[in-house]
Design a protein around this motif. Structure first.
Motif, short mmCIF file in Angstrom:
data_model
loop_
_atom_site.label_atom_id
_atom_site.label_comp_id
_atom_site.label_asym_id
_atom_site.label_seq_id
_atom_site.Cartn_x
_atom_site.Cartn_y
_atom_site.Cartn_z
N GLU A 114 -3.16 -1.40 -20.86
CA GLU A 114 -4.29 -1.85 -21.66
C GLU A 114 -4.97 -3.05 -21.04
O GLU A 114 -6.18 -3.27 -21.22
CB GLU A 114 -3.83 -2.18 -23.08
N ALA A 115 -4.21 -3.86 -20.30
CA ALA A 115 -4.77 -5.08 -19.71
C ALA A 115 -5.78 -4.81 -18.62
O ALA A 115 -6.55 -5.71 -18.26
CB ALA A 115 -3.63 -5.94 -19.14
N LEU A 116 -5.81 -3.60 -18.09
CA LEU A 116 -6.72 -3.27 -16.99
C LEU A 116 -7.91 -2.47 -17.49
O LEU A 116 -7.76 -1.47 -18.20
CB LEU A 116 -5.99 -2.44 -15.93
N GLY A 117 -9.11 -2.90 -17.09
CA GLY A 117 -10.27 -2.07 -17.30
C GLY A 117 -10.23 -0.87 -16.36
O GLY A 117 -9.43 -0.82 -15.42
N PHE A 118 -11.11 0.09 -16.60
CA PHE A 118 -11.08 1.30 -15.77
C PHE A 118 -11.41 0.99 -14.31
O PHE A 118 -10.79 1.54 -13.40
CB PHE A 118 -12.04 2.35 -16.32
N ALA A 119 -12.37 0.11 -14.05
CA ALA A 119 -12.72 -0.20 -12.66
C ALA A 119 -11.56 -0.86 -11.93
O ALA A 119 -11.28 -0.54 -10.78
CB ALA A 119 -13.96 -1.11 -12.63
N GLU A 120 -10.89 -1.81 -12.60
CA GLU A 120 -9.73 -2.46 -11.99
C GLU A 120 -8.60 -1.47 -11.75
O GLU A 120 -7.98 -1.44 -10.69
CB GLU A 120 -9.23 -3.61 -12.87
N ALA A 121 -8.33 -0.64 -12.76
CA ALA A 121 -7.24 0.34 -12.63
C ALA A 121 -7.49 1.32 -11.50
O ALA A 121 -6.58 1.69 -10.76
CB ALA A 121 -7.07 1.09 -13.96
N ALA A 122 -8.74 1.74 -11.34
CA ALA A 122 -9.08 2.72 -10.31
C ALA A 122 -8.95 2.14 -8.91
O ALA A 122 -8.92 2.89 -7.94
CB ALA A 122 -10.50 3.24 -10.52
N ASN A 123 -8.91 0.83 -8.80
CA ASN A 123 -8.83 0.17 -7.50
C ASN A 123 -7.50 -0.50 -7.23
O ASN A 123 -7.35 -1.20 -6.23
CB ASN A 123 -9.94 -0.87 -7.38
N LEU A 124 -6.53 -0.28 -8.08
CA LEU A 124 -5.25 -1.00 -7.96
C LEU A 124 -4.38 -0.48 -6.82
O LEU A 124 -3.89 -1.25 -6.00
CB LEU A 124 -4.49 -0.89 -9.29
N LEU A 125 -4.14 0.81 -6.76
CA LEU A 125 -2.96 1.30 -6.06
C LEU A 125 -3.10 1.51 -4.57
O LEU A 125 -2.11 1.30 -3.84
CB LEU A 125 -2.45 2.58 -6.73
N LEU A 126 -4.24 1.90 -4.05
CA LEU A 126 -4.28 2.08 -2.60
C LEU A 126 -4.05 0.75 -1.90
O LEU A 126 -3.21 0.64 -0.99
CB LEU A 126 -5.60 2.71 -2.16
N ALA A 127 -4.78 -0.28 -2.31
CA ALA A 127 -4.59 -1.59 -1.68
C ALA A 127 -3.21 -2.15 -1.97
O ALA A 127 -2.55 -2.71 -1.08
CB ALA A 127 -5.66 -2.56 -2.17
N ALA A 128 -2.73 -2.02 -3.20
CA ALA A 128 -1.45 -2.63 -3.57
C ALA A 128 -0.27 -1.95 -2.89
O ALA A 128 0.68 -2.62 -2.47
CB ALA A 128 -1.27 -2.61 -5.09
N THR A 129 -0.30 -0.63 -2.78
CA THR A 129 0.82 0.04 -2.11
C THR A 129 0.81 -0.25 -0.62
O THR A 129 1.87 -0.38 0.00
CB THR A 129 0.79 1.57 -2.34
N THR A 130 -0.38 -0.36 -0.03
CA THR A 130 -0.48 -0.73 1.38
C THR A 130 0.09 -2.13 1.60
O THR A 130 0.88 -2.36 2.53
CB THR A 130 -1.93 -0.68 1.85
N ALA A 131 -0.30 -3.07 0.75
CA ALA A 131 0.20 -4.44 0.86
C ALA A 131 1.71 -4.49 0.69
O ALA A 131 2.42 -5.18 1.43
CB ALA A 131 -0.48 -5.31 -0.19
N SER A 132 2.21 -3.75 -0.28
CA SER A 132 3.65 -3.72 -0.52
C SER A 132 4.40 -3.20 0.69
O SER A 132 5.44 -3.75 1.08
CB SER A 132 3.95 -2.84 -1.74
N GLU A 133 3.87 -2.14 1.32
CA GLU A 133 4.54 -1.60 2.50
C GLU A 133 4.51 -2.59 3.66
O GLU A 133 5.49 -2.70 4.42
CB GLU A 133 3.92 -0.27 2.92
N MET A 134 3.42 -3.31 3.83
CA MET A 134 3.35 -4.31 4.91
C MET A 134 4.45 -5.36 4.73
O MET A 134 5.12 -5.75 5.70
CB MET A 134 1.98 -4.97 4.93
N LEU A 135 4.63 -5.83 3.52
CA LEU A 135 5.67 -6.81 3.25
C LEU A 135 7.07 -6.20 3.42
O LEU A 135 8.00 -6.85 3.90
CB LEU A 135 5.51 -7.37 1.84
N HIS A 136 7.19 -4.93 3.04
CA HIS A 136 8.49 -4.24 3.11
C HIS A 136 8.93 -4.02 4.56
O HIS A 136 10.08 -4.34 4.92
CB HIS A 136 8.36 -2.90 2.39
N VAL A 137 8.03 -3.51 5.40
CA VAL A 137 8.45 -3.16 6.77
C VAL A 137 8.71 -4.41 7.61
O VAL A 137 9.49 -4.35 8.58
CB VAL A 137 7.46 -2.23 7.48
N THR A 138 8.08 -5.52 7.26
CA THR A 138 8.32 -6.77 8.00
C THR A 138 9.42 -7.62 7.36
O THR A 138 9.70 -8.73 7.83
CB THR A 138 7.03 -7.60 8.10
N LYS A 139 10.03 -7.08 6.29
CA LYS A 139 11.19 -7.72 5.66
C LYS A 139 10.90 -9.16 5.23
O LYS A 139 11.72 -10.07 5.43
CB LYS A 139 12.41 -7.67 6.59
#
Length: 313
Positions: A114-139
């Motif tokens: 509920e905290a996310l508007g539709f525009a924010e929600a639609a833009n969350l995951l591609l960037a966030a999962t990419t960022a998460s993987e960058m942090l993950h692979v570099t430990k």
């Protein structure tokens, strides 16, 4: 009939066209969405600009959306559980998001906080999962100091937020006009350009544990190689040829290992956004009919936040 955008050929933005399409009824394991916002990412046009396999044409454009369930296939639940007509949801790693409606695999659909508007929600995951993987692979670990090239872009802003949650310090390269964005999300900004390596040295006397590259320039790669001795802790999402030549890590959503990791963290990242610990700055929204103009602005490289397409209702 519903509307969607496709690329009819490989090339520049002139090959993008809006067409009418029939949205199929959902079968087992599928749901149909009325799209309220489509997220926009550079990958949307870069795939078309660099493609060569003509068997892929026409290409349905867009990988992430937010909307409302309008139909559910037999014996089907969405990835976060349940899923009824009228529920507000996010869908990521779908094909054809630049549309007014879409039938998608239920395994890629999650309840929208509920905290996310539709525009924010639609833009969350591609960037966030990419960022998460960058942090993950570099430990990246608590107490690490890391350098992040492209800190004010969409992936960079997500890295800044997620690194802060880990407890790492981020020195981020950006243009001076974007320094406030880097500071807002917890990073220490450094201007790119001539003398970059020296400025980075001055910003982190303790040295850098890892380097994350979201821009792909030779300047960024050369600085990373000079500052981080362990090449397993250098990652790029934008310079795969340099990664191969110089022996460091490149990741991308089309790589099986990257896709598997990114799928695995979607629910976690949605949870962070639901609690307010991961935000998505929105620069502009456009009507769905204006997708080509929105892509032109996106490709300018300095939108100042995420863009979303909003279908008329």
């Amino acid at each position: 009939m519903q509307r969607r955008w496709i690329a009819t050929d490989f090339g520049d933005l002139d090959v993008f066209s809006e067409v009418e399409a029939v949205v199929p009824e959902p079968e087992h394991g599928e749901v149909t969405l009325e799209i309220r916002a489509a997220g926009m990412n550079p990958a949307d046009y870069k795939h078309v600009a660099s493609g060569s396999d003509r068997s892929q044409l026409p290409i349905a454009v867009g990988y992430e959306v937010a909307g409302i369930i309008t139909a559910v296939g037999p014996d089907t639940e969405i990835a976060s559980g349940g899923g009824r007509v009228g529920d507000e949801v996010i869908a990521f790693r779908v094909q054809g998001g630049y549309a007014s409606a879409l039938t998608v695999p239920a395994k890629d659909v999650f309840a929208k906080p509920e905290a996310l508007g539709f525009a924010e929600a639609a833009n969350l995951l591609l960037a966030a999962t990419t960022a998460s993987e960058m942090l993950h692979v570099t430990k990246v670990a608590p107490g690490d100091t890391i350098v992040l090239h492209g800190a004010s872009g969409a992936v960079g802003v997500s890295v800044l937020q997620q690194a802060k949650l880990i407890g790492a310090r981020v020195v981020g390269t950006a243009s001076e006009s974007s320094f406030e964005t880097v500071r807002r999300f917890g990073g220490h900004p450094v201007a790119y350009g001539e003398g970059l390596e020296g400025r980075l040295h001055d910003a982190a006397a303790e040295g850098f544990a890892a380097a994350l590259d979201a821009v792909g320039t030779d300047e960024a790669v050369d600085a990373s190689l000079a500052l981080v001795t362990d090449r397993a802790r250098i990652v790029t999402i934008a310079a795969p040829a340099r990664a191969t030549a110089d022996g460091f890590v490149a990741i991308g959503g089309s790589m099986p290992a990257s896709a598997a990791y990114r799928d695995s963290v979607r629910a976690h990242l949605i949870g962070l956004a639901a609690s307010g610990r991961l935000v998505v700055p929105i620069a502009r929204t456009y009507p769905l009919d204006d997708a080509r103009a929105a892509l032109e602005f996106l490709s300018s490289q300095h939108p100042g936040g995420k863009l979303a397409l909003i279908p008329e209702r």
